[in-house]
Design a protein around this motif. Structure first.
Motif, mmCIF file in Angstrom:
data_model
loop_
_atom_site.group_PDB
_atom_site.id
_atom_site.type_symbol
_atom_site.label_atom_id
_atom_site.label_comp_id
_atom_site.label_asym_id
_atom_site.label_seq_id
_atom_site.Cartn_x
_atom_site.Cartn_y
_atom_site.Cartn_z
ATOM 1 N N GLN A 21 3.030 -20.551 27.057
ATOM 2 C CA GLN A 21 3.651 -20.855 25.827
ATOM 3 C C GLN A 21 4.396 -21.955 25.951
ATOM 4 O O GLN A 21 5.566 -22.022 26.682
ATOM 5 N N LYS A 22 4.224 -23.482 25.262
ATOM 6 C CA LYS A 22 4.980 -24.502 25.528
ATOM 7 C C LYS A 22 6.308 -24.388 24.883
ATOM 8 O O LYS A 22 6.360 -23.514 23.882
ATOM 9 N N VAL A 23 7.336 -24.823 25.337
ATOM 10 C CA VAL A 23 8.728 -24.993 24.848
ATOM 11 C C VAL A 23 8.594 -25.976 24.071
ATOM 12 O O VAL A 23 8.188 -27.381 24.493
ATOM 13 N N ASP A 24 9.199 -26.348 22.683
ATOM 14 C CA ASP A 24 9.268 -27.378 22.152
ATOM 15 C C ASP A 24 10.430 -28.268 22.360
ATOM 16 O O ASP A 24 11.349 -28.049 22.233
ATOM 17 N N PRO A 25 10.025 -29.478 22.975
ATOM 18 C CA PRO A 25 11.131 -30.545 23.295
ATOM 19 C C PRO A 25 12.179 -30.761 22.538
ATOM 20 O O PRO A 25 13.198 -30.757 22.796
ATOM 21 N N ALA A 26 11.968 -30.655 21.158
ATOM 22 C CA ALA A 26 12.775 -30.943 20.193
ATOM 23 C C ALA A 26 13.777 -30.065 19.978
ATOM 24 O O ALA A 26 14.884 -30.417 19.504
ATOM 25 N N LYS A 27 13.546 -28.869 20.500
ATOM 26 C CA LYS A 27 14.177 -27.624 20.544
ATOM 27 C C LYS A 27 15.346 -27.453 21.660
ATOM 28 O O LYS A 27 16.161 -26.689 21.701
ATOM 29 N N ARG A 33 17.568 -31.885 28.502
ATOM 30 C CA ARG A 33 16.486 -32.505 28.212
ATOM 31 C C ARG A 33 16.048 -33.309 29.825
ATOM 32 O O ARG A 33 17.357 -33.751 30.202
#
Length: 193
Positions: A21-27, A33
């Motif tokens: 499950q990918k982590v949303d980079p915007a979060k 980052r």
């Protein structure tokens, strides 16, 4: 094989394994980052590492003192500090309120040595953990700039982010209840060569 499993999971409505499950980079908090944007949540990390069948290097980039006094995550292959305290601790970081940390010149050579020790190369996955996610992002950026192509950071690190009361009890490896220990394996520790 993995593509087929993911496709089957989507078609059958079965949940993907947590590591997929990918982590949303915007979060991702700005300070955590990395340029590559490859992230794992602490709870995803053990399954991700297991899925690689030994073809991954799991590196703790905290200082030697942090590992000694705070313990280490189980499964870490090596402690390779990204920065280290000055030998005599003579300079103070006013902004952060503690002794200054210096860049650690052995970081890249030691990561390379540890990769070779496991029979891995620049194209194999490297998972990096630090105290709270900031140093691991900087370490990942450095490795990516040198041609390493799969550098993941463990968000929120080993101890996690600060709470409103100034304690690291919000998230991170330890607070997520993942295995760790104060008992350190000498073979995994960094020593100058």
């Amino acid at each position: 094989m993995k593509f087929a499993a993911c496709l089957a999971a989507l078609v059958l409505g079965v949940a993907l394994p947590t590591y997929a499950q990918k982590v949303d980079p915007a979060k991702v908090p700005e300070e955590q980052r990395s340029k590559a944007g490859m992230y794992l949540m602490p709870k995803q990390t053990p399954a991700f590492i297991k899925s690689k069948n030994g073809k991954v290097l799991f590196v703790d980039v905290r200082t030697r003192a942090e590992a000694q006094f705070m313990g280490m995550a189980d499964g870490v292959d090596a402690l390779v500090p990204y920065v280290e305290f000055q030998e005599f601790m003579t300079d103070w970081d006013e902004a952060r309120g503690f002794y200054k940390l210096e860049p650690f010149n052995d970081f890249v050579p030691e990561v390379e040595r540890r990769l070779k020790q496991k029979g891995l190369a620049k194209g194999d996955p490297i998972v990096i953990i630090c105290r709270a996610g900031e140093r691991s992002a900087r370490a990942a950026d450095l490795l990516s700039s040198l041609g390493y192509t799969q550098v993941y950071t463990v968000l929120n690190g080993f101890e996690g982010e600060l709470s409103d009361k100034g304690r690291r009890n919000v998230n991170g490896w330890k607070n997520d209840g993942l295995p760790w220990s104060y008992e350190l394996d000498r073979a995994k520790m960094y020593f100058p060569r």
